[in-house]
Design a protein around this motif. Structure first.
Motif, PDB file in Angstrom:
ATOM      1  N   UNK A 234      -7.662 -19.342   4.529  1.00 40.76           N
ATOM      2  CA  UNK A 234      -7.498 -17.951   4.116  1.00 40.76           C
ATOM      3  C   UNK A 234      -7.435 -17.862   2.593  1.00 40.76           C
ATOM      4  N   UNK A 235      -8.089 -16.845   2.037  1.00 41.06           N
ATOM      5  CA  UNK A 235      -8.030 -16.590   0.606  1.00 41.06           C
ATOM      6  C   UNK A 235      -6.987 -15.504   0.347  1.00 41.06           C
ATOM      7  N   UNK A 236      -6.142 -15.740  -0.647  1.00 43.96           N
ATOM      8  CA  UNK A 236      -5.123 -14.739  -0.956  1.00 43.96           C
ATOM      9  C   UNK A 236      -5.736 -13.605  -1.761  1.00 43.96           C
ATOM     10  N   UNK A 237      -5.458 -12.380  -1.334  1.00 41.84           N
ATOM     11  CA  UNK A 237      -5.908 -11.193  -2.042  1.00 41.84           C
ATOM     12  C   UNK A 237      -4.700 -10.461  -2.594  1.00 41.84           C
ATOM     13  N   UNK A 238      -4.910  -9.692  -3.640  1.00 41.20           N
ATOM     14  CA  UNK A 238      -3.823  -8.957  -4.281  1.00 41.20           C
ATOM     15  C   UNK A 238      -3.490  -7.706  -3.475  1.00 41.20           C
ATOM     16  N   UNK A 239      -2.217  -7.507  -3.195  1.00 43.46           N
ATOM     17  CA  UNK A 239      -1.797  -6.302  -2.493  1.00 43.46           C
ATOM     18  C   UNK A 239      -2.019  -5.073  -3.359  1.00 43.46           C
ATOM     19  N   UNK A 240      -2.296  -3.953  -2.728  1.00 39.51           N
ATOM     20  CA  UNK A 240      -2.558  -2.722  -3.462  1.00 39.51           C
ATOM     21  C   UNK A 240      -1.261  -1.948  -3.692  1.00 39.51           C
ATOM     22  N   UNK A 241      -1.369  -0.779  -4.317  1.00 37.18           N
ATOM     23  CA  UNK A 241      -0.216   0.078  -4.540  1.00 37.18           C
ATOM     24  C   UNK A 241       0.180   0.758  -3.228  1.00 37.18           C
ATOM     25  N   UNK A 242       1.204   1.609  -3.313  1.00 35.56           N
ATOM     26  CA  UNK A 242       1.612   2.392  -2.145  1.00 35.56           C
ATOM     27  C   UNK A 242       0.624   3.507  -1.835  1.00 35.56           C
ATOM     28  N   UNK A 243      -0.308   3.762  -2.749  1.00 36.80           N
ATOM     29  CA  UNK A 243      -1.249   4.865  -2.565  1.00 36.80           C
ATOM     30  C   UNK A 243      -2.479   4.350  -1.826  1.00 36.80           C
ATOM     31  N   UNK A 244      -2.779   4.902  -0.653  1.00 38.47           N
ATOM     32  CA  UNK A 244      -3.918   4.421   0.125  1.00 38.47           C
ATOM     33  C   UNK A 244      -5.239   4.751  -0.556  1.00 38.47           C
ATOM     34  N   UNK A 245      -6.312   4.107  -0.125  1.00 32.54           N
ATOM     35  CA  UNK A 245      -7.617   4.364  -0.749  1.00 32.54           C
ATOM     36  C   UNK A 245      -8.088   5.782  -0.484  1.00 32.54           C
ATOM     37  N   UNK A 246      -8.997   6.294  -1.322  1.00 27.46           N
ATOM     38  CA  UNK A 246      -9.522   7.655  -1.127  1.00 27.46           C
ATOM     39  C   UNK A 246     -10.105   7.825   0.274  1.00 27.46           C
ATOM     40  N   UNK A 247      -9.829   8.994   0.860  1.00 25.76           N
ATOM     41  CA  UNK A 247     -10.340   9.279   2.197  1.00 25.76           C
ATOM     42  C   UNK A 247      -9.389   8.933   3.310  1.00 25.76           C
ATOM     43  N   UNK A 248      -8.357   8.126   3.018  1.00 25.70           N
ATOM     44  CA  UNK A 248      -7.376   7.783   4.041  1.00 25.70           C
ATOM     45  C   UNK A 248      -6.438   8.972   4.227  1.00 25.70           C
ATOM     46  N   UNK A 249      -6.227   9.446   5.462  1.00 18.89           N
ATOM     47  CA  UNK A 249      -5.443  10.671   5.655  1.00 18.89           C
ATOM     48  C   UNK A 249      -3.943  10.503   5.455  1.00 18.89           C
ATOM     49  N   UNK A 250      -3.419   9.273   5.429  1.00 23.30           N
ATOM     50  CA  UNK A 250      -1.973   9.096   5.302  1.00 23.30           C
ATOM     51  C   UNK A 250      -1.552   9.257   3.847  1.00 23.30           C
ATOM     52  N   UNK A 251      -0.278   9.632   3.638  1.00 24.07           N
ATOM     53  CA  UNK A 251       0.230   9.834   2.292  1.00 24.07           C
ATOM     54  C   UNK A 251       0.435   8.514   1.552  1.00 24.07           C
ATOM     55  N   UNK A 252       0.945   7.520   2.272  1.00 24.43           N
ATOM     56  CA  UNK A 252       1.254   6.240   1.665  1.00 24.43           C
ATOM     57  C   UNK A 252       0.673   5.109   2.513  1.00 24.43           C
ATOM     58  N   UNK A 253       0.533   3.959   1.882  1.00 25.47           N
ATOM     59  CA  UNK A 253       0.137   2.761   2.611  1.00 25.47           C
ATOM     60  C   UNK A 253       1.272   2.376   3.544  1.00 25.47           C
TER      61      UNK A 253
ATOM     62  N   UNK B 100     -11.541 -14.736   6.104  1.00 24.90           N
ATOM     63  CA  UNK B 100     -10.124 -15.034   6.326  1.00 24.90           C
ATOM     64  C   UNK B 100      -9.355 -14.716   5.058  1.00 24.90           C
ATOM     65  N   UNK B 101      -8.410 -13.777   5.140  1.00 22.31           N
ATOM     66  CA  UNK B 101      -7.642 -13.395   3.960  1.00 22.31           C
ATOM     67  C   UNK B 101      -6.171 -13.285   4.314  1.00 22.31           C
ATOM     68  N   UNK B 102      -5.321 -13.412   3.279  1.00 22.40           N
ATOM     69  CA  UNK B 102      -3.865 -13.316   3.427  1.00 22.40           C
ATOM     70  C   UNK B 102      -3.340 -12.561   2.217  1.00 22.40           C
ATOM     71  N   UNK B 103      -2.282 -11.766   2.409  1.00 24.33           N
ATOM     72  CA  UNK B 103      -1.714 -11.075   1.253  1.00 24.33           C
ATOM     73  C   UNK B 103      -0.280 -10.647   1.497  1.00 24.33           C
ATOM     74  N   UNK B 104       0.317 -10.070   0.451  1.00 24.78           N
ATOM     75  CA  UNK B 104       1.637  -9.438   0.517  1.00 24.78           C
ATOM     76  C   UNK B 104       1.431  -8.005   0.059  1.00 24.78           C
ATOM     77  N   UNK B 105       1.759  -7.033   0.931  1.00 30.38           N
ATOM     78  CA  UNK B 105       1.474  -5.628   0.665  1.00 30.38           C
ATOM     79  C   UNK B 105       2.754  -4.800   0.722  1.00 30.38           C
ATOM     80  N   UNK B 106       3.023  -4.026  -0.327  1.00 25.53           N
ATOM     81  CA  UNK B 106       4.167  -3.119  -0.244  1.00 25.53           C
ATOM     82  C   UNK B 106       3.769  -1.888   0.560  1.00 25.53           C
ATOM     83  N   UNK B 107       4.699  -1.407   1.378  1.00 28.58           N
ATOM     84  CA  UNK B 107       4.424  -0.326   2.313  1.00 28.58           C
ATOM     85  C   UNK B 107       5.556   0.699   2.272  1.00 28.58           C
ATOM     86  N   UNK B 108       5.246   1.915   2.699  1.00 21.95           N
ATOM     87  CA  UNK B 108       6.256   2.968   2.846  1.00 21.95           C
ATOM     88  C   UNK B 108       5.973   3.703   4.141  1.00 21.95           C
ATOM     89  N   UNK B 109       7.020   3.868   4.937  1.00 21.65           N
ATOM     90  CA  UNK B 109       6.874   4.585   6.202  1.00 21.65           C
ATOM     91  C   UNK B 109       7.852   5.751   6.261  1.00 21.65           C
TER      92      UNK B 109
END
Length: 398
Positions: A19-38, A59-68
């Protein structure tokens, strides 16, 4: 292990498995995603789950901050946070569920040293649309892990439409007795890791169609796992909350539920501000506003003179550093204090409105709608102002 060691163990384990490590994104989802936060690690990866080639491979692995926001009312129990970090792995059309579960079992028992006898699993039992997940069931039976079949609890979706599929959840026993019962019957079984076999897309009419590729999407809550590995009884006692539990009680005397809410909501507000959101009456800004005002409501219930001006800068800096945010602590504190001043002014205006003769009786739904639509007083604020206790007893310090 502290959270940094847990993260390193997790990512290295899967990097060793291609698995390749990818950088986690911000709490703001990508454009077009209907949710307010990741809300999960899969949000930034949706295009790749739907077939677009990922630049780093399958194959990828990451650490992602989330808000529910759905967990706001759960905050204060031993396992839920508003903002948290999710350890995630993905197979983008590569290996399938059984291998993912075998690796998950290996990491938990060998990498983290969890007693296999404390594990329990659940799998999808099938419904009118899709058959049972027999391949996951067979893995757990072969590994000797007790397994329970469910329907709704083991079907993952990102909403009423979109990518979805059966999942298998791994639970850890937290009781003081030997393990007993099953995860759906005893809440001492705590979910630690979810493996989603994301193979379908649900259409607006409720039907399922195959995705272009068969994926695996897993998510493991970092703070929850840390609290379990560190022998703590709640996520608020794991190492990331140590500075909060040291400094906040010395500043404000709070009972345990209030302490948890204040620490969670302030920490979450710092992260949301750090990701560029500012208080507003709608959308993401309203979520931030609600977090800050819930904190103030709790603080003023015990002492109307309390103020966020006393929030230690050390806690703001610690949170910004932990979540790798570049926003300065002075800017964050400025946003918090400005929102406190706005709330004070709204409370003062609300008191004047509610002092009118019309509202000197129990309020009905028509009253609440009028107060909201005409005076901008939401229901939760009215309930703050009406009781005999709370901020209505005095004016908070400006």
């Amino acid at each position: 292990m502290n959270t940094e060691e847990i993260t390193a163990t997790f990512t290295e384990y899967f990097q060793e498995r291609g698995h390749r490590r990818i950088t986690g994104s911000t709490l703001l989802p990508p454009p077009g995603d209907p949710v307010l936060f990741t809300t999960s690690g899969m949000h930034p990866l949706t295009p790749y789950l739907e077939g677009r080639p990922h630049p780093l491979g399958r194959r990828v692995v990451n650490v992602q901050r989330c808000l529910r926001t759905t967990d706001l009312d759960e905050v204060g129990d031993p396992t839920h946070l508003t903002v948290f970090e999710m350890l995630g792995t993905w197979s983008l059309g590569d290996y399938e569920g059984p291998l993912s579960l075998e690796w998950g079992y290996g990491l938990l028992t060998e990498g983290f040293g969890i007693d296999p006898g404390l594990l329990h699993a659940t799998v999808f039992g099938g419904d009118e649309h899709t058959g049972p997940d027999t391949s996951s069931l067979e893995v757990w039976q072969r590994l000797g892990v007790p397994v329970e079949r469910t329907v709704e609890d083991n079907w993952w979706s990102n909403g009423p439409t979109g990518p979805c599929g059966p999942d298998s959840e791994i639970f850890l026993w937290t009781g003081s007795t030997p393990p007993r019962s099953t995860p759906t019957r005893d809440d001492r079984w705590v979910e630690v890791w979810n493996h989603v076999m994301m193979r379908h897309r649900r259409l607006p009419d409720g039907s399922l169609v195959p995705l272009p590729q068969r994926n695996v999407d897993t998510g493991l809550g970092l703070e929850r796992l840390a609290s379990l590995l560190q022998g703590r009884t709640s996520v608020f006692e794991c190492d990331v909350f140590a500075p909060w539990r040291l400094l906040v009680p010395a500043l404000w005397r709070l009972d345990e539920p209030s302490l948890r809410l204040v620490c969670d909501h302030l920490r979450s507000a710092v992260v949301v501000i750090g990701d560029g959101v500012r208080p507003a009456n709608t959308d993401r800004g309203y979520v931030l506003r609600r977090l800050v005002r819930r904190v103030l409501t709790v603080l003023w219930r015990g002492d109307p003179s309390r103020s966020l001006v006393d929030l230690p800068e050390e806690l703001v800096e610690h949170t910004l550093h932990h979540f790798r945010l570049s926003t300065g602590p002075d800017e964050v504190r400025g946003v918090l204090l400005d929102e406190e001043r706005r709330f004070v002014r709204l409370l003062e205006r609300g008191r004047r409105v509610l002092a009118r003769p019309r509202f000197q009786r129990p309020l009905d739904e028509e009253d609440l709608r009028y107060l909201h639509d005409t005076h901008g007083l939401p229901r939760d604020l009215v309930t703050i102002l009406r009781p005999a206790t709370g901020p209505a007893d005095g004016s908070p310090r400006r």
